[in-house]
Design a protein around this motif. Structure first.
Motif, PDB file in Angstrom:
ATOM      1  N   ASN A 118     -60.318  -7.450  28.260  1.00  0.00           N
ATOM      2  CA  ASN A 118     -60.119  -8.640  27.421  1.00  0.00           C
ATOM      3  C   ASN A 118     -59.264  -9.676  28.121  1.00  0.00           C
ATOM      4  O   ASN A 118     -58.769 -10.618  27.487  1.00  0.00           O
ATOM      5  N   SER A 119     -59.076  -9.441  29.403  1.00  0.00           N
ATOM      6  CA  SER A 119     -58.338 -10.433  30.178  1.00  0.00           C
ATOM      7  C   SER A 119     -59.235 -11.096  31.226  1.00  0.00           C
ATOM      8  O   SER A 119     -58.735 -11.835  32.094  1.00  0.00           O
ATOM      9  N   LYS A 120     -60.521 -10.824  31.148  1.00  0.00           N
ATOM     10  CA  LYS A 120     -61.439 -11.413  32.122  1.00  0.00           C
ATOM     11  C   LYS A 120     -61.500 -12.909  31.921  1.00  0.00           C
ATOM     12  O   LYS A 120     -61.287 -13.427  30.822  1.00  0.00           O
ATOM     13  N   ALA A 121     -61.827 -13.587  32.943  1.00  0.00           N
ATOM     14  CA  ALA A 121     -61.927 -15.041  32.870  1.00  0.00           C
ATOM     15  C   ALA A 121     -63.063 -15.464  31.956  1.00  0.00           C
ATOM     16  O   ALA A 121     -63.062 -16.573  31.407  1.00  0.00           O
ATOM     17  N   THR A 122     -64.019 -14.591  31.802  1.00  0.00           N
ATOM     18  CA  THR A 122     -65.184 -14.930  30.963  1.00  0.00           C
ATOM     19  C   THR A 122     -64.907 -14.722  29.491  1.00  0.00           C
ATOM     20  O   THR A 122     -65.742 -15.066  28.639  1.00  0.00           O
ATOM     21  N   VAL A 123     -63.783 -14.075  29.179  1.00  0.00           N
ATOM     22  CA  VAL A 123     -63.461 -13.777  27.782  1.00  0.00           C
ATOM     23  C   VAL A 123     -62.568 -14.902  27.253  1.00  0.00           C
ATOM     24  O   VAL A 123     -61.557 -15.261  27.871  1.00  0.00           O
ATOM     25  N   THR A 124     -62.958 -15.406  26.093  1.00  0.00           N
ATOM     26  CA  THR A 124     -62.187 -16.504  25.472  1.00  0.00           C
ATOM     27  C   THR A 124     -60.942 -15.924  24.826  1.00  0.00           C
ATOM     28  O   THR A 124     -61.018 -14.909  24.117  1.00  0.00           O
ATOM     29  N   GLY A 125     -59.873 -16.503  25.118  1.00  0.00           N
ATOM     30  CA  GLY A 125     -58.614 -16.039  24.548  1.00  0.00           C
ATOM     31  C   GLY A 125     -58.172 -14.748  25.147  1.00  0.00           C
ATOM     32  O   GLY A 125     -57.838 -13.797  24.442  1.00  0.00           O
ATOM     33  N   GLY A 126     -58.231 -14.627  26.473  1.00  0.00           N
ATOM     34  CA  GLY A 126     -57.866 -13.386  27.160  1.00  0.00           C
ATOM     35  C   GLY A 126     -56.412 -13.039  26.977  1.00  0.00           C
ATOM     36  O   GLY A 126     -55.574 -13.909  26.790  1.00  0.00           O
ATOM     37  N   ILE A 127     -56.131 -11.763  27.067  1.00  0.00           N
ATOM     38  CA  ILE A 127     -54.761 -11.301  26.875  1.00  0.00           C
ATOM     39  C   ILE A 127     -53.898 -11.745  28.044  1.00  0.00           C
ATOM     40  O   ILE A 127     -52.783 -12.245  27.859  1.00  0.00           O
ATOM     41  N   ILE A 128     -54.362 -11.521  29.266  1.00  0.00           N
ATOM     42  CA  ILE A 128     -53.614 -11.940  30.452  1.00  0.00           C
ATOM     43  C   ILE A 128     -54.442 -13.012  31.109  1.00  0.00           C
ATOM     44  O   ILE A 128     -55.563 -12.776  31.583  1.00  0.00           O
ATOM     45  N   LYS A 129     -53.907 -14.129  31.204  1.00  0.00           N
ATOM     46  CA  LYS A 129     -54.659 -15.277  31.713  1.00  0.00           C
ATOM     47  C   LYS A 129     -54.315 -15.591  33.158  1.00  0.00           C
ATOM     48  O   LYS A 129     -55.096 -16.234  33.850  1.00  0.00           O
ATOM     49  N   ASP A 130     -53.194 -15.151  33.633  1.00  0.00           N
ATOM     50  CA  ASP A 130     -52.812 -15.410  35.018  1.00  0.00           C
ATOM     51  C   ASP A 130     -53.535 -14.408  35.910  1.00  0.00           C
ATOM     52  O   ASP A 130     -53.274 -13.191  35.864  1.00  0.00           O
ATOM     53  N   SER A 131     -54.420 -14.938  36.733  1.00  0.00           N
ATOM     54  CA  SER A 131     -55.229 -14.029  37.587  1.00  0.00           C
ATOM     55  C   SER A 131     -54.374 -13.308  38.613  1.00  0.00           C
ATOM     56  O   SER A 131     -54.635 -12.128  38.927  1.00  0.00           O
ATOM     57  N   ASP A 132     -53.355 -13.988  39.141  1.00  0.00           N
ATOM     58  CA  ASP A 132     -52.510 -13.300  40.130  1.00  0.00           C
ATOM     59  C   ASP A 132     -51.795 -12.120  39.490  1.00  0.00           C
ATOM     60  O   ASP A 132     -51.749 -11.003  40.033  1.00  0.00           O
ATOM     61  N   TYR A 133     -51.249 -12.409  38.311  1.00  0.00           N
ATOM     62  CA  TYR A 133     -50.552 -11.337  37.611  1.00  0.00           C
ATOM     63  C   TYR A 133     -51.522 -10.232  37.201  1.00  0.00           C
ATOM     64  O   TYR A 133     -51.185  -9.046  37.225  1.00  0.00           O
ATOM     65  N   LEU A 134     -52.697 -10.687  36.756  1.00  0.00           N
ATOM     66  CA  LEU A 134     -53.708  -9.705  36.351  1.00  0.00           C
ATOM     67  C   LEU A 134     -54.003  -8.724  37.478  1.00  0.00           C
ATOM     68  O   LEU A 134     -54.043  -7.514  37.288  1.00  0.00           O
ATOM     69  N   MET A 135     -54.211  -9.237  38.717  1.00  0.00           N
ATOM     70  CA  MET A 135     -54.533  -8.353  39.857  1.00  0.00           C
ATOM     71  C   MET A 135     -53.352  -7.472  40.205  1.00  0.00           C
ATOM     72  O   MET A 135     -53.506  -6.271  40.501  1.00  0.00           O
ATOM     73  N   THR A 136     -52.121  -8.082  40.106  1.00  0.00           N
ATOM     74  CA  THR A 136     -50.934  -7.291  40.445  1.00  0.00           C
ATOM     75  C   THR A 136     -50.755  -6.163  39.458  1.00  0.00           C
ATOM     76  O   THR A 136     -50.477  -5.012  39.837  1.00  0.00           O
TER      77      THR A 136
END
Length: 1472
Positions: free
Chosen positions: A56-74
């Motif tokens: 639910n944090s994917k860029a394709t999901v509207t209103g993702g839980i984690i929106k920062d991609s750098d943080y998401l990968m970390t």
């Protein structure tokens, strides 16, 4: 955490996110820290909730839980690596899928680094996936942490491969290959700290250790199997797809050895399955390096240890520090194992005893073997082992060699000597003295026995009748060499040796202190032998058989002379090997020292050894009293034996002789060569010089430093000019011998010159054999080479050979074998000027020319014959036995040479050939008159000359058949032949009456005239000749009559020819012609060629009757002949008389011209058959009685061979039905012929007239029969006589003449050599009824008593005496086994013929009978009766034997010949 799964994300968004945002507002970055802490806390236990958050944090999901991609990968990286569970791979992969992809635009370093980390995470997850696949699950964090740790990585690989090997369901080859690929992928993506090669090695090691043979073979595909295999050679197939993927050779060896050792160590015994796996691993390598070979040998050693009953674990064998102990265990576990040292050596080699030091290993094992053999008291095996120790040079083995040498039970003295010698060379310092004493005592013992053995050998062939006691002594001495000297043996030996001589009983008293000391140090055996030897001069007794050395020159060359060691002819200088480099013509004998082996050659048993032993014995016993006779004999013997291989030593022996002239006994034994002759001359020159110029012992005489030839020349020069008045007798003898050998040497030198000619001259024989010398000189004269011929003349003059012999031999050679033409021959002989010498012995000159030269001259070579007779004339020789001188021959030859060049003059002189036949071939119209004029001057051998009439006769015969030079055409009609006859008429007046009739006979009565001339033509020729002869009566136009043959005789002869030709047209001749056609014979031609001559007609009728012609045919021909008084009876009588004359081996006028197709005896049979047939047909011209009148004198003539007379009598008996008187006479003749040949007893007609007289004669002959030939002849006599009455009337078998005869036959010592004749009599008994069953039984018992069981069995079977069959069968059943001598093919044939096969099935005779039936060519006829034999066997209850016999006869393979098969075959062939 309490939220259900479907509400988890909603609750996060509803409660957690707002909360985190509020915290963020209060404290910056608080949101990420709290979220991170939360995520990591739940990720550690389970990644499921983390997955939902990341999804639910994917860029394709509207209103993702984690929106920062750098943080998401970390955060994703932290969560995955935080998890401790190894079953969250799917969740980790789902998290990875939620991560943003790397963009293709410009990115910051942080973003790029994060993407790189995600890439590593992907590799780690792939690694985790592989590990899970192969049942080795690991969390991603473990993979990340161990990524750089080489040890952990290697352990993981090992665990991965080992886990695969331990699976319950074994992996197949494809799965193992996949495992390798996965391992390589792990190494490539994650564990780069490892080398790919290590993956191959770990994988291969697991395959090798998988306890699976297919896996081991699969591992072989990864290995480099030989050191020569090129890794760069391309694709090798299998799992190794490239050269780089193949494990190196060194590592391959290491892996194989590791796996093999693991299997070996884990094995319980040799039969453990792991042992096979170990062997399979080792066999993967093709070139078998040392380590692999060692492991294979270790495995092989287990089998040998098991053979020796050594129970031990394989691991214990490997861990054994001193593996020689295992060899000891093998020896102790099996007491007899020491007998096979090769197997023990092989075990030691397999166990690597002493490592790679093979010599030390062999020595240690052999030492153990020798000790074991000693413990078992097997001295033979121990000696064999000690010999190997000695040959190997194993020093520690001296102790066991010493033990064997000191063992009293070990009897081989020569071997003991070698053992002690080895012990002495390698022993410890403290043992030297003991071993030295033992060896010295042994040497003394061997020496004594050696000399005694030689004496025994000689004495056994030369001991006189009165020396039996001494022979026993010598035999006892010899026996002690080969038997142990135990206490009782010593006693016997002392007693025997004590009887030899008086000196023998004083032995120990005279041996001295040294010998006593040695005896004290030795064992009882040596003491016993030395005590029995004799006094210190005991060795001289052995010389008594050497006395004949000087006198027995004939046999000495073989018995004592130079042995054939390669220099038997003494052509080379025998020398010690040390001097071979300074002697060109040297010879090294096999008796000499062999420096290659560092030991002397064995010479035991040779005369050289005997001589040396005797000398040695004298030295060892301390002999000081001189004995010149004994010394001479020993030195001569020694010199003679060593001369061919050591000339210097032999010369030294001779120079030591007390009497110098005694050396001649040695020189006479040597072959005559330049070497031996010069040696003899040199010896005498030295002795003469020494006697004339004695030298001091302390100084060397210069004479010994001179060359032998120079010294010989000096001494010869000194003695030649000296009268010798002041010489002693010995010096004169030496001078005489020196001169003799110098002359012989000169002769030999000249003989060698002969040999250099290449004429095959035996030089040694030339110097010794005078006959050979003369023959050689004469042989040299047989040449045309001037130098060789002159040499023969020179030799003849030197050796007093008459020059006449040389000249004559040379003349014979140049006449016959030189190839010279006559002109050159005359010139050559004239240049030699040898005729004056040859003329001195004219008689011998003629004999030699006539014997050797005249036969080599061709009769048509008139020039050579003229020269031959010229030589005879010049030497005054006359032709012996003839009336013609050489001058007459020369004149005749000179005239004939021009007139008749091809005339064979020698045939005219031989006295055997008709002169007409000799002259005819060379006659022609141009020379006939010339030769006729010379005829009177052509001598004949028997005296007289050729007549001109004979010349013209020869010519006109040739003219009639061949025509003259102008007309060679063969006549085609009677007129032409008559014309040819008339052409010859001009020469008739030059013929004598005898030659004229001879001409008519030659053109009318020969096979050529019969073929070419019609009978009418022949009659006309004879009639014209008769008319011409009558016209010449009283006119003297024919040549002068010779002898008693006048013109009137010629007319009578021609009239006879006319009558004979007329008879050819008669009815009798027509019958003869028809007879020829029927019999394909030629009697008509033979009758034609008789010319009507009475003698020829008689011979013709003999030929006719012996050819089988009837008496009627002969009678018809007799009417046509001038034989007025001849009748068929007289012709038959004359024919028989002629044949009997030929049977006697005689010749007479009656036998001349008789032609027989077969032997005279067969001809007699034919003539008698003709007479018999004539009588049977009712003829009366000749009767049987008239024939008997002719034959009786022949049959009663005792001077004629008995067999020949009996043969004639047998023919008479078979041909005619004789009356009682003639039959009795025939019986008498046959009896007399047999008896007179073997018994000195006269037989009268009354002796065979009655049955009683014949029985009395038989009894008398049997009493006087002492040889088998007489007994056999007596059996023939009984067969020829009518059966004696006593054979029928007497009930006592012992009174039967046949029984009396055969009992004497069987009891004769030589009867076994005549079994075939005896069996022939048995067959004769089967044809007559004069021998009863009781007689057969008596003969059977006699044969059994003589031990002739085979013949006895045949007697019963041949006579078919069924009453005795049980006796025969009982004997055959009693035999347990039989040898081939107990039966033969005849016996089996009789058993089968008498239907006894079924009754001997249970006897040992049945098996060879079947072999005979199947293989013998004699049994071919019986094989057709196999079904009958099988039926007999089946009827007797032997169904198995019957079926087996049937199968064998059908050729069924023995492997198929089971009992079931036999019964099946029996039912098939014979029915149920």
């Amino acid at each position: 955490f309490q939220s259900p799964k479907e509400m988890y994300v909603k609750n996060i968004k509803r409660w957690v996110i707002p909360f985190l945002e509020r915290c963020e507002k209060q404290v910056p970055r608080q949101k990420k820290e709290l979220l991170t802490q939360y995520m990591l806390s739940i990720a550690k236990e389970d990644l499921t909730n983390c997955v939902m958050i990341f999804e639910n944090s994917k860029a394709t999901v509207t209103g993702g839980i984690i929106k920062d991609s750098d943080y998401l990968m970390t955060l994703a990286l932290q969560c995955v690596y935080t998890s401790d569970r190894d079953d969250q791979l799917s969740q980790a992969l789902a998290i990875l899928e939620c991560m943003p992809r790397r963009s293709f635009g410009m990115q910051s370093e942080e973003i790029s680094a994060l993407h790189n980390q995600l890439g590593h995470l992907s590799d780690h997850l792939r690694a985790a996936e592989i590990l899970i696949k192969h049942e080795v699950p690991k969390p991603p964090r473990f993979i990340r942490d161990s990524e750089k740790d080489e040890d952990q990585a290697k352990g993981l690989m090992i665990r991965l491969s080992r886990q695969a090997a331990r699976r319950k369901s074994p992996l197949n080859a494809g799965e193992w290959k996949q495992l390798l690929r996965d391992m390589l992928e792990l190494q490539r993506k994650v564990y780069t700290c490892l080398e790919p090669q290590l993956c191959y090695e770990i994988h291969t090691e697991s395959l090798l250790g998988s306890s699976s043979l297919p896996n081991i073979q699969l591992a072989g595909e990864m290995l480099t199997r030989s050191s020569s295999q090129d890794p760069a050679s391309g694709n090798h197939g299998g799992m190794a797809s490239s050269a780089s993927s193949r494990i190196s050779y060194e590592k391959s060896v290491e892996l194989v050895l590791s796996a093999a050792r693991e299997y070996f160590n884990s094995s319980a015994d040799l039969m453990d399955s792991c042992m096979d796996l170990a062997r399979s691993c080792l066999q993967l390598l093709h070139d078998c390096p040392p380590g692999v070979q060692e492991e294979l040998d270790l495995i092989a050693s287990l089998a040998l240890l098991d053979d020796y009953n050594v129970s031990i674990l394989p691991l214990q064998v490997r861990l054994c520090s001193d593996r020689l102990e295992l060899v000891e265990k093998a020896l102790s576990s099996m007491p007899s194992s020491y007998k096979d040292s090769k197997q023990l050596l092989r075990l030691a080699k397999l166990l690597r005893v002493s490592g790679t030091n093979e010599a030390d290993r062999k020595g240690q094992v052999l030492l153990l073997v020798a000790e074991a053999a000693l413990a078992a008291a097997d001295y033979r095996a121990m000696h064999h082992t000690c010999v190997e120790l000695i040959q190997a040079g194993y020093s520690p083995g001296w102790s066991v060699c010493y033990k064997l040498a000191m063992a009293d039970e070990f009897r081989d003295l020569s071997s003991k000597r070698e053992l002690l010698a080895f012990s002495l060379a390698h022993c410890e310092e403290g043992s030297l003295e003991v071993i030295l004493k033992a060896r010295n005592a042994l040497e003394m013992q061997i020496l004594c026995l050696s000399v005694n053995a030689h004496s025994t050998s000689r004495a056994s062939t030369t001991t006189p009748p009165g020396d039996e006691e001494e022979e026993e002594t010598v035999a006892m001495e010899t026996e002690t060499e080969t038997q142990p000297l135990q206490h009782e043996d010593q006693t016997v030996l002392r007693a025997a040796l004590g009887k030899t001589t008086a000196k023998t009983r004083q032995v120990l008293a005279a041996t001295g202190t040294t010998t006593k000391a040695v005896l004290a140090a030795t064992g009882t055996t040596t003491k016993a032998v030395l005590a029995a030897v004799g006094d210190r001069r005991w060795w001289k007794d052995t010389l008594k058989w050497m006395r004949p050395l000087a006198g027995d020159s004939h046999g000495a060359a073989e018995e004592y002379g130079v042995r054939g060691h390669g220099n038997a002819k003494m052509e080379y200088h025998g020398c010690h090997p040390f001097y071979r480099t300074v002697i060109d013509n040297h010879f090294i004998g096999k008796e000499q020292m062999n420096y290659g082996l560092y030991r002397a050659t064995q010479t035991d048993g040779t005369p050289v050894k005997l001589s040396q032993d005797i000398l040695h014995a004298g030295l060892m016993e301390g002999t000081s009293e001189p004995n010149l006779g004994a010394q001479n004999e020993v030195l001569l013997r020694a010199a003679l034996e060593v001369m061919n291989f050591d000339l210097t030593l032999g010369l030294c022996y001779l120079l030591a002789l007390p009497n110098s002239l005694d050396a001649e006994q040695c020189f006479e034994q040597l072959p005559r060569t330049a070497m031996t002759l010069q040696l003899a001359a040199y010896y005498y020159a030295l002795q003469i010089h020494h006697s004339a110029h004695p030298s001091q012992v302390t100084t060397l005489d210069p004479a010994y430093q001179l060359a032998p030839s120079k010294l010989i020349g000096q001494v010869v020069g000194q003695v030649t000019g000296n009268s010798g008045s002041d010489w002693s007798e010995e010096q004169m003898g030496m001078v005489s011998q020196l001169q003799r050998y110098v002359e012989l040497l000169a002769d030999f030198t000249q003989a060698e010159a002969l040999q250099a000619l290449g004429r095959g001259v035996d030089v040694a024989r030339f110097t010794q054999d005078s006959d050979y010398k003369h023959e050689t000189i004469l042989g040299l004269a047989m040449t045309t080479e001037e130098e060789v011929y002159k040499l023969s003349i020179s030799l003849a003059q030197r050796y007093q050979l008459p020059l006449w012999e040389v000249y004559m031999t040379h003349l014979e050679f140049v006449f016959s074998d030189s190839g010279f033409l006559t002109p050159k021959l005359k010139e050559y002989v004239a240049s030699l000027n040898i005729l004056p010498t040859l003329a001195s012995q004219p008689a011998d000159f003629y004999d030699r020319l006539n014997l050797y030269v005249f036969p080599t001259i061709e009769g048509s070579d008139h020039n050579r014959l003229i020269y031959y007779y010229t030589l005879l004339q010049s030497c005054g020789s006359k032709v012996k036995g003839g009336l013609v001188t050489p001058e007459v021959h020369i004149k005749s030859l000179k005239k004939l040479k021009a007139a008749a060049p091809g005339l064979d003059y020698k045939s005219l002189l031989d006295g055997e050939t008709d002169p007409v036949d000799v002259i005819g071939p060379v006659l022609s119209g141009s020379n006939v008159h010339v030769i006729a004029k010379l005829a009177a001057k052509i001598p004949l051998q028997g005296g007289g000359n050729v007549s001109s009439s004979q010349v013209f006769l020869a010519y006109i015969i040739k003219l009639f058949w061949e025509g003259d030079q102008g007309n060679k055409k063969t006549p085609e009609s009677t007129a032409d032949w008559l014309h040819r006859y008339e052409a010859c008429g001009e020469f008739f007046s030059r013929l004598s009456p005898a030659d004229f009739t001879a001409f008519i006979a030659s053109v009318v009565f020969n096979e050529k005239s019969i073929q070419k001339l019609e009978l009418e033509c022949r009659q006309k020729i004879v009639n014209r000749a008769l008319k011409f002869s009558r016209q010449q009566s009283g006119k003297q136009k024919l040549a002068a009559s010779t002898g008693s043959f006048k013109l009137e005789s010629a007319v009578e002869k021609l009239q006879q020819y006319v009558r004979h030709l007329q008879s050819l047209e008669s009815e009798g001749v027509e019958e003869l012609i028809q007879y020829d056609k029927d019999k394909s014979s030629s009697y008509t031609v033979k009758y034609d060629l008789t010319q009507g001559d009475t003698d020829k007609l008689r011979a013709f009728f003999v030929t006719l009757l012996t050819g089988g012609a009837t008496l009627e045919l002969a009678s018809g021909l007799l009417k046509l002949t001038p034989m007025d008084r001849a009748t068929p009876l007289s012709v038959v009588q004359h024919t028989l008389q002629t044949l009997l004359t030929l049977l006697r081996g005689e010749r007479s006028e009656a036998t001349r011209g008789v032609e027989l197709k077969e032997e005279p005896l067969e001809m007699v049979k034919i003539v008698l058959g003709t007479v018999s047939k004539h009588e049977q047909l009712g003829g009366s011209m000749v009767s049987a009685g008239q024939v008997l009148d002719v034959l009786r004198p022949f049959c009663s003539d005792s001077s004629i061979d008995a067999k020949l007379r009996i043969d004639v009598l047998l023919i008479l008996e078979k041909t005619f039905e004789l009356g009682e008187e003639d039959a009795l006479l025939l019986l008498f003749y046959r009896t007399e012929a047999l008896v007179s040949s073997l018994w000195k007893q006269e037989v009268l007609e009354v002796d065979v007239a009655t049955d009683e007289s014949r029985h009395n004669l038989f009894t008398s002959l049997l009493k006087n029969s002492h040889s088998m030939e007489q007994l056999i002849t007596l059996s023939r006599l009984l067969q020829q006589w009518p059966p004696l009455q006593i054979t029928k009337s007497s009930n006592d078998p012992s009174h039967n003449p046949w029984v009396e005869l055969l009992v004497a036959w069987i009891q004769h010592p030589d009867s076994s050599h005549h079994n075939d004749a005896l069996q022939g009599l048995f067959e004769y008994f089967g044809e007559i009824s004069t021998i009863t069953s009781e007689c057969v039984e008596v003969l059977y018992q006699e044969l059994v008593g003589k031990g002739s069981m085979l013949t006895a069995m045949k007697l019963i079977l041949i006579t078919k005496d069924t009453r005795l069959y049980p006796v025969l069968l009982d004997y055959m059943h009693l035999e347990k086994q039989v040898s081939p001598s107990c039966y033969d093919n005849k016996l089996f044939h009789l058993l089968i013929s008498n239907e006894l096969t079924a009754k001997i099935v249970t006897t040992p005779y049945y098996a060879p009978l079947v072999d005979y039936l199947l293989t013998s060519a004699d049994a071919d006829q019986l094989r057709s009766k196999v079904k009958v034999l099988v039926g007999q066997l089946r009827s007797a209850g032997h169904e198995a034997a019957a079926g087996t016999l049937l199968l064998q006869c059908q050729g069924v393979h023995p492997m198929l010949g089971t009992l079931d098969t036999a019964f099946s075959a029996l039912r098939h062939w014979l029915g149920k």
